[in-house]
Design an enzyme around this catalytic site. Structure first.
Site, short mmCIF file in Angstrom:
data_model
loop_
_atom_site.label_atom_id
_atom_site.label_comp_id
_atom_site.label_asym_id
_atom_site.label_seq_id
_atom_site.Cartn_x
_atom_site.Cartn_y
_atom_site.Cartn_z
N GLU A 30 1.49 -0.30 -5.25
CA GLU A 30 0.47 0.70 -5.50
C GLU A 30 1.17 2.06 -5.63
O GLU A 30 1.60 2.63 -4.63
CB GLU A 30 -0.56 0.73 -4.36
CG GLU A 30 -1.71 1.67 -4.64
CD GLU A 30 -2.35 2.24 -3.39
OE1 GLU A 30 -3.57 2.49 -3.43
OE2 GLU A 30 -1.66 2.45 -2.39
N ASP A 71 0.83 -1.20 0.00
CA ASP A 71 0.00 0.00 0.00
C ASP A 71 0.87 1.26 0.00
O ASP A 71 1.93 1.30 0.62
CB ASP A 71 -0.89 0.01 1.24
CG ASP A 71 -1.64 1.31 1.41
OD1 ASP A 71 -2.51 1.59 0.57
OD2 ASP A 71 -1.33 2.06 2.36
#
EC number: 2.4.1.18
Length: 664
Positions: A382, A328
């Site tokens: 990401e 993330d």
């Protein structure tokens, strides 16, 4: 990397320095521990462990700036002063509890904390390496919990995630909101009720969100407090292991959404100011605070922090048999400005002083560890910035991820649907957005993920059909808004899947057009679970068009599996007409023909095709099984003419997929 990407030639020295920085960091680790695998075992030293050679439990904590630590909990009636810990010259604190003395009080399930006296005063904290943290139902306070579970019996020894790595078909899911009942779902319920659905749908990978412990449910699992603890609100560690084990038995890889981009700023539950300073795990001062996320930023260059985070990676791979990670917030990790208010419209931004080079080194080390530990492991980044080499091998000068998320694609769809009428859709722009990615880097493409479905936004289906989804989704009635929405939902997902990347991701329930948005229980919605669940009954009802969208998604995933669409080279354009809004291309020896025209249909339309004597229609969105109008005859063989073309009937808002044959 520079040879393959000539536009990076001016930055060759920077890329080389970055690579040398990684090699230096790795060499230091190898000189200290032998290799990175051994370096990443510090979680076996810190925390609570039973040492058989001493016949007792030891608890260790790294807190260099602390003045004193006291271990307390159920075992000593929560006396904050009776069990002081001793400090070493390295800043490690330790206490030993003999088995004979504590066997009846220091037991499985009992709760513990550590009382820390530091420059910021005295406070009760949860041990940093605790394996389980639980919340008291009365006062809502979190505490560490001793978990002396019996050894879990794994049965997945023969499983390998190699197939998933070659063509990831990812089902992104959240255990808590996966059930239809308005409640927090459990690991066991997910294993029993949801895994069979994912298997039937054909996905070969699940991406589990919100696994690491987080005190606020509504954070979607992105404000982590306890990095080595699986979220107790969904069940026990054994329950999570059982879920992973069952997925492996089904041939499904399990990727964890890992959050190393930041940490919760709470001092009661998390790491912030643990030893009394503001710079133990995080950067000191403003540099250690993430304004956009109201959270703390790790100091990735600090030896102990690197060891903490790398050990965290090994722990999840080893203890829970995860097959890899989706990292993330990689943009936030790589830049000191965290990507906030940045357009990344200049290549200089990838190499200027705002890049956290120590963070880049950490990401390279993380990827080396992941791939050294388990063959076939998957790492996904990401990143919205487009950092060059993000998903290239480390030895080529890259950062080492297997895939990057194609985050511009869902943004493109939202922008198109919000700001353009159907007749204004630009086919050249559509082709560019879905094909403009590095030739030598792999991408996970998606039309929407959890980000696009959060409260304040809308899912694609809800954006297309809005309130009509409440009243007009019956297969027994027609509604122009729903007809348009169903047709475009199928086209958007198929062209994204087949054109946009080397892997594909779908968020749980969105494959069948799950209505509305995601909103976790909070004060603003009277703590309702209405929007924190998945309404599977909609997809299970054959009288609703949700079932038809679900059937389309299954056919799409089956196509990927049978024809290896995503592992094939990039698509080759065969035809594009901006006025007729037709796009045709070849990938994996299949011909895809899309019409995005809202009203016009075309008969005898010529489409240039690769060499073959004839073509057969294998899938089309106008089939009534998928909510279409049966305007296309699936039995026709399309013979290739002397101009290397086939003649098609192309109805409005449809896609046809054809396979070449040598039949004359």
């Amino acid at each position: 990397m520079v040879r393959d990407e000539p536009w990076l030639e001016n930055f060759a020295d920077k890329i080389w320095e970055r690579h040398q920085g990684f090699k230096t960091a790795l060499r230091e680790i190898e000189e200290f521990s032998g290799n990175i695998l051994e370096f990443s075992r510090i979680h076996e030293f810190y925390g609570v462990h039973f040492e058989s050679w001493r016949n007792g439990w030891v608890y260790r904590e790294w807190a260099p700036a602390a003045e004193q630590l006291y271990f307390f909990g159920d075992f000593n009636n929560w006396d904050r002063q009776s069990h002081p810990m001793k400090k070493s010259h390295r800043g490690d604190w330790e206490i030993f509890l003999p088995f004979d003395q504590y066997k009846n009080s220091f037991t499985h399930g009992s709760k513990v904390k550590v009382h820390v006296v530091g420059a910021n005063g005295a406070s009760d904290r949860i041990p940093a390496y605790i394996r389980r943290a639980v919340q008291d139902e009365k006062n809502h306070d979190f505490a560490g919990q001793l978990w002396f579970e019996s050894k879990f019996e794994w049965t997945d020894q023969s499983y390998s995630p190699q197939d998933s790595l070659s063509q990831p078909l990812i089902y992104e899911c959240h255990v808590g909101m996966a059930q239809e009942s308005p409640k927090v779902g459990s690991y066991r319920e997910f294993e029993e009720n949801i895994l069979p659905r994912i298997k039937e749908a054909g996905y070969n990978t699940i991406q589990l969100m919100a696994v690491m412990e987080h005190p606020y449910y509504g954070s979607f699992g992105y404000h982590i407090s306890n990095f080595f603890a699986s979220s107790s609100r969904f069940g026990t560690p054994e329950d999570l292991k059982s879920l992973v084990n069952k997925a492996h038995e089904m041939g499904i890889a399990v990727v964890m959404d890992i959050v190393h981009s930041h940490a919760i700023k709470n001092t009661n539950e998390g790491l912030n100011e643990f030893d009394g300073s503001d710079h133990q795990y995080f950067h000191a001062g403003p540099k250690g605070y993430h304004e956009g996320w109201d959270s703390k930023v790790f100091d990735y260059g600090k030896w102990e922090v690197k060891q903490f985070l790398l050990s965290n990676i090994r722990y999840w791979l080893e203890e829970f048999h995860f097959d890899g990670f989706r990292f993330d917030g990689v943009t936030s990790i790589m830049y000191q400005h965290h990507g906030l208010f940045m357009d990344f419209d200049n290549v200089d931004l990838y190499f200027d002083s705002q890049v956290d080079e120590q963070a880049i080194i950490y990401l390279k080390l993380a990827n080396k560890l992941i791939h050294d530990f388990k063959k076939g492991s998957i790492s996904i980044a990401e990143d919205v910035s487009g950092m060059p080499g993000l998903s290239r091998k480390i030895e080529d000068g890259g950062i080492g991820f297997d895939f990057r998320m194609a985050m511009g694609v869902p943004d493109f769809w939202i922008k198109t649907l919000k700001h353009k009428k159907d007749e204004e859709w630009d086919m050249f722009e559509l082709w560019h957005e879905l094909t403009n990615r590095p030739q030598n880097e792999k991408s996970i493409t998606y039309a929407e993920s959890h980000d696009q479905a959060l409260v304040g936004d809308k899912t694609l289906a809800f954006r297309l059909m809005d309130k009509e989804m409440y009243f007009s989704m019956s297969v027994l009635e027609q509604n122009l808004v729903v007809d348009r929405g169903v047709a475009l939902h199928k086209l958007i997902r198929m062209i994204t899947f087949s054109l946009g990347g080397e892997g594909y991701l779908n968020f749980i329930g969105n494959e069948f057009g799950h209505p509305e948005w995601i909103d976790f229980p909070r004060e603003g919605n009277d703590w309702s679970y209405q929007h924190a669940r998945r309404q599977w009954s909609l997809a299970d009802d054959p009288l609703l068009k949700y079932a038809q969208l679900n059937a389309w998604d299954q056919a799409m995933i089956q196509l990927a599996t049978h024809d290896h669409v995503l592992s094939a080279p990039h698509a080759r354009q065969l035809f594009l007409d901006p006025d007729k809004k037709i796009i045709a291309y070849e990938r994996a020896n299949l011909v895809f023909v899309f019409s995005f025209h809202p009203t016009e249909s075309y008969s005898g339309f010529s489409v240039h095709v690769p060499k073959a004597s004839s073509y057969q229609l294998i899938l089309n969105s106008d089939d009534e099984t998928f909510g279409g109008f049966n305007r296309i005859d699936s039995s026709i063989d399309y013979l290739v003419n002397e101009h290397q073309c086939i003649q098609l009937y192309i109805p409005s808002r449809t896609v046809q997929i054809l396979r070449g044959t040598n039949k004359s």
